[in-house]
Design a protein around this motif. Sequence first.
Motif, PDB file in Angstrom:
ATOM      1  N   GLU A 156      15.826  38.517  38.544  1.00  0.00           N
ATOM      2  CA  GLU A 156      16.726  38.005  37.629  1.00  0.00           C
ATOM      3  C   GLU A 156      18.249  37.820  38.039  1.00  0.00           C
ATOM      4  OE1 GLU A 156      15.700  36.932  34.365  1.00  0.00           O
ATOM      5  OE2 GLU A 156      13.587  37.319  34.975  1.00  0.00           O
ATOM      6  N   PRO A 157      18.882  37.070  37.434  1.00  0.00           N
ATOM      7  CA  PRO A 157      20.460  36.952  37.916  1.00  0.00           C
ATOM      8  C   PRO A 157      20.919  38.295  37.414  1.00  0.00           C
ATOM      9  CG  PRO A 157      19.626  34.824  36.733  1.00  0.00           C
ATOM     10  CD  PRO A 157      18.334  35.683  36.661  1.00  0.00           C
ATOM     11  N   ALA A 158      20.604  38.954  36.395  1.00  0.00           N
ATOM     12  CA  ALA A 158      21.080  40.028  36.018  1.00  0.00           C
ATOM     13  C   ALA A 158      21.156  41.203  36.856  1.00  0.00           C
ATOM     14  CB  ALA A 158      20.799  40.520  34.848  1.00  0.00           C
ATOM     15  N   GLN A 159      19.951  41.182  37.725  1.00  0.00           N
ATOM     16  CA  GLN A 159      19.720  42.359  38.479  1.00  0.00           C
ATOM     17  C   GLN A 159      20.572  41.912  39.956  1.00  0.00           C
ATOM     18  OE1 GLN A 159      18.316  45.087  38.604  1.00  0.00           O
ATOM     19  NE2 GLN A 159      18.265  45.443  40.898  1.00  0.00           N
ATOM     20  N   VAL A 160      20.774  40.518  40.352  1.00  0.00           N
ATOM     21  CA  VAL A 160      21.452  40.208  41.238  1.00  0.00           C
ATOM     22  C   VAL A 160      22.983  40.742  41.198  1.00  0.00           C
ATOM     23  CG1 VAL A 160      22.513  38.334  42.776  1.00  0.00           C
ATOM     24  CG2 VAL A 160      20.120  38.067  41.977  1.00  0.00           C
ATOM     25  N   ALA A 161      23.306  40.472  40.055  1.00  0.00           N
ATOM     26  CA  ALA A 161      24.775  40.885  39.626  1.00  0.00           C
ATOM     27  C   ALA A 161      25.000  42.372  39.959  1.00  0.00           C
ATOM     28  CB  ALA A 161      25.161  40.598  38.238  1.00  0.00           C
ATOM     29  N   ILE A 162      24.023  43.177  39.117  1.00  0.00           N
ATOM     30  CA  ILE A 162      24.145  44.676  39.507  1.00  0.00           C
ATOM     31  C   ILE A 162      24.118  45.133  40.770  1.00  0.00           C
ATOM     32  CG2 ILE A 162      22.458  46.455  39.082  1.00  0.00           C
ATOM     33  CD1 ILE A 162      21.565  45.428  36.308  1.00  0.00           C
ATOM     34  N   LEU A 163      23.127  44.504  41.771  1.00  0.00           N
ATOM     35  CA  LEU A 163      23.182  44.785  43.114  1.00  0.00           C
ATOM     36  C   LEU A 163      24.685  44.445  43.876  1.00  0.00           C
ATOM     37  CD1 LEU A 163      19.749  43.518  44.236  1.00  0.00           C
ATOM     38  CD2 LEU A 163      20.425  45.809  44.473  1.00  0.00           C
ATOM     39  N   TRP A 164      25.126  43.385  43.336  1.00  0.00           N
ATOM     40  CA  TRP A 164      26.467  42.982  44.174  1.00  0.00           C
ATOM     41  C   TRP A 164      27.534  43.846  43.907  1.00  0.00           C
ATOM     42  CZ3 TRP A 164      27.637  41.164  48.534  1.00  0.00           C
ATOM     43  CH2 TRP A 164      26.696  40.188  49.182  1.00  0.00           C
ATOM     44  N   GLU A 165      27.429  44.520  42.367  1.00  0.00           N
ATOM     45  CA  GLU A 165      28.548  45.220  41.756  1.00  0.00           C
ATOM     46  C   GLU A 165      28.501  46.524  42.618  1.00  0.00           C
ATOM     47  OE1 GLU A 165      30.955  45.078  39.669  1.00  0.00           O
ATOM     48  OE2 GLU A 165      31.520  46.875  39.195  1.00  0.00           O
TER      49      GLU A 165
ATOM     50  N   ILE B 299      35.812  32.707  40.896  1.00  0.00           N
ATOM     51  CA  ILE B 299      34.765  33.152  40.241  1.00  0.00           C
ATOM     52  C   ILE B 299      34.034  34.090  41.026  1.00  0.00           C
ATOM     53  CG2 ILE B 299      34.925  31.674  38.497  1.00  0.00           C
ATOM     54  CD1 ILE B 299      31.622  32.169  40.153  1.00  0.00           C
ATOM     55  N   ASP B 300      33.651  35.357  40.745  1.00  0.00           N
ATOM     56  CA  ASP B 300      32.602  36.235  41.320  1.00  0.00           C
ATOM     57  C   ASP B 300      31.904  36.743  40.055  1.00  0.00           C
ATOM     58  OD1 ASP B 300      32.176  37.200  44.137  1.00  0.00           O
ATOM     59  OD2 ASP B 300      31.528  38.293  42.714  1.00  0.00           O
ATOM     60  N   VAL B 301      30.494  37.084  40.449  1.00  0.00           N
ATOM     61  CA  VAL B 301      29.682  37.898  39.486  1.00  0.00           C
ATOM     62  C   VAL B 301      29.891  39.248  39.424  1.00  0.00           C
ATOM     63  CG1 VAL B 301      27.568  38.255  40.894  1.00  0.00           C
ATOM     64  CG2 VAL B 301      27.165  37.363  38.552  1.00  0.00           C
ATOM     65  N   ALA B 302      30.676  39.822  40.340  1.00  0.00           N
ATOM     66  CA  ALA B 302      30.805  41.219  40.272  1.00  0.00           C
ATOM     67  C   ALA B 302      32.205  41.639  39.618  1.00  0.00           C
ATOM     68  CB  ALA B 302      30.664  41.928  41.714  1.00  0.00           C
TER      69      ALA B 302
ATOM     70  N   PRO C 184      24.584  52.117  52.604  1.00  0.00           N
ATOM     71  CA  PRO C 184      24.425  50.724  53.055  1.00  0.00           C
ATOM     72  C   PRO C 184      24.539  49.736  51.838  1.00  0.00           C
ATOM     73  CG  PRO C 184      22.427  51.681  53.186  1.00  0.00           C
ATOM     74  CD  PRO C 184      23.137  52.623  52.663  1.00  0.00           C
ATOM     75  N   PHE C 185      24.880  48.562  51.942  1.00  0.00           N
ATOM     76  CA  PHE C 185      24.981  47.326  51.250  1.00  0.00           C
ATOM     77  C   PHE C 185      23.415  47.015  51.019  1.00  0.00           C
ATOM     78  CE2 PHE C 185      28.655  46.018  53.727  1.00  0.00           C
ATOM     79  CZ  PHE C 185      29.636  46.401  52.921  1.00  0.00           C
ATOM     80  N   ARG C 186      23.065  46.689  49.515  1.00  0.00           N
ATOM     81  CA  ARG C 186      21.657  46.322  49.350  1.00  0.00           C
ATOM     82  C   ARG C 186      22.066  44.560  48.766  1.00  0.00           C
ATOM     83  NH1 ARG C 186      19.156  48.919  45.190  1.00  0.00           N
ATOM     84  NH2 ARG C 186      17.055  48.150  46.223  1.00  0.00           N
ATOM     85  N   VAL C 187      21.794  43.851  49.539  1.00  0.00           N
ATOM     86  CA  VAL C 187      21.923  42.227  49.524  1.00  0.00           C
ATOM     87  C   VAL C 187      20.607  41.595  49.131  1.00  0.00           C
ATOM     88  CG1 VAL C 187      23.089  40.365  50.336  1.00  0.00           C
ATOM     89  CG2 VAL C 187      23.869  42.588  51.043  1.00  0.00           C
ATOM     90  N   PRO C 188      20.751  41.066  47.889  1.00  0.00           N
ATOM     91  CA  PRO C 188      19.494  39.816  47.358  1.00  0.00           C
ATOM     92  C   PRO C 188      19.365  38.836  48.364  1.00  0.00           C
ATOM     93  CG  PRO C 188      20.933  40.199  45.684  1.00  0.00           C
ATOM     94  CD  PRO C 188      21.639  41.055  46.734  1.00  0.00           C
ATOM     95  N   ARG C 189      18.156  38.654  48.809  1.00  0.00           N
ATOM     96  CA  ARG C 189      18.243  37.477  49.781  1.00  0.00           C
ATOM     97  C   ARG C 189      17.190  36.198  49.373  1.00  0.00           C
ATOM     98  NH1 ARG C 189      17.689  36.963  55.471  1.00  0.00           N
ATOM     99  NH2 ARG C 189      17.850  34.702  55.566  1.00  0.00           N
TER     100      ARG C 189
END
Length: 276
Positions: free
Chosen positions: A11-20, A82-85, A210-215
């Motif tokens: 989900e896009p919301a999950q991607v945003a949480i990871l980047w935040e 703009i950025d999602v985080a 470590p960073f957790r980056v969705p791929r």
Amino acid sequence: MLPGMRRKAMEPAQVAILWEANAESWTRLSRAGYDVYRDALNTPAFLAMLPPVSGLAGLDIGCGEGANTRRLAQLGARMQAIDVAPTFIRHAQAAEAAEPLGITYQVADGMALPFAQDSFDFATAFMSLMDMPDHARALQEAHRVLRPGGFLQFSILHPCFVPPYRKVLREADGTVRAIEVARYFDANQDEVETWWFSTLPAEERQHVAPFRVPRFHRTLSAWVQNICQAGFIIEQLAEPCATAQQAAAEPVIADTRVAPLFLHIRVKKTGGPDLL
Ligand SMILES: C[S@@+](CC[C@H](N)C(=O)[O-])C[C@H]1O[C@@H](n2cnc3c(N)ncnc32)[C@H](O)[C@@H]1O
């Protein structure tokens, strides 16, 4: 999972949480100089390919803490970003308050841009489009907010040489011999990669998660299809390769002399007066 079953897209919301969650340490470490690929190779190559932007209205999509947005403003562009985080945007706004360049930052999703159509002369996306779950949608949004004749220039991990499996093979003395790749045709939708900036010292790694980056890997042909279906025409491609001097100065980027890590693409929205 059974063979042939497709995993549910993240989900896009999950991607945003990871980047935040990445944003605070990413900002600190990149500002401390640990994003060596970006600073020594990727951004200089991107800017070398960029047409003149002085006086143009630009949008930087997925701007992070704003380092590259500032470079565009320093070239004379009137920038929004703009950025999602939210944490990235907070740091970018603080940098703008400290040394104003006329940049407006806001939290937004690249797949639902909060701008009217034909708002910008050009758009950039430095290493951010491939982080969005729906590349097609992100490209359509960039196309919508550009005026006819405007361009989008973006960088991504090279789909051919950085598929989900990639390993740098080295000689005994550490020099890069080859790049091993696999799983090119896996259009994985919900993998999260875990890594630090390559040059981060071991002692820092004990204190920094470590960073957790969705791929969201796609094949090269899928990228081209999405670009064309959004209504763009492709104008220029580049595959940055470190010079011998750059690799000697920053050995971590020497792998890009064997095969590219990044792909740069400039595409144009047809119609209207030519900018290029
Ligand atoms: C690899 S970082 C690059 C940051 C910056 N462009 C740079 O070059 O330093 C990817 C950026 O994309 C942002 N991002 C990921 N998904 C996004 C989305 N759906 N909309 C907007 N930004 C997004 C992340 O928050 C992150 O700042």
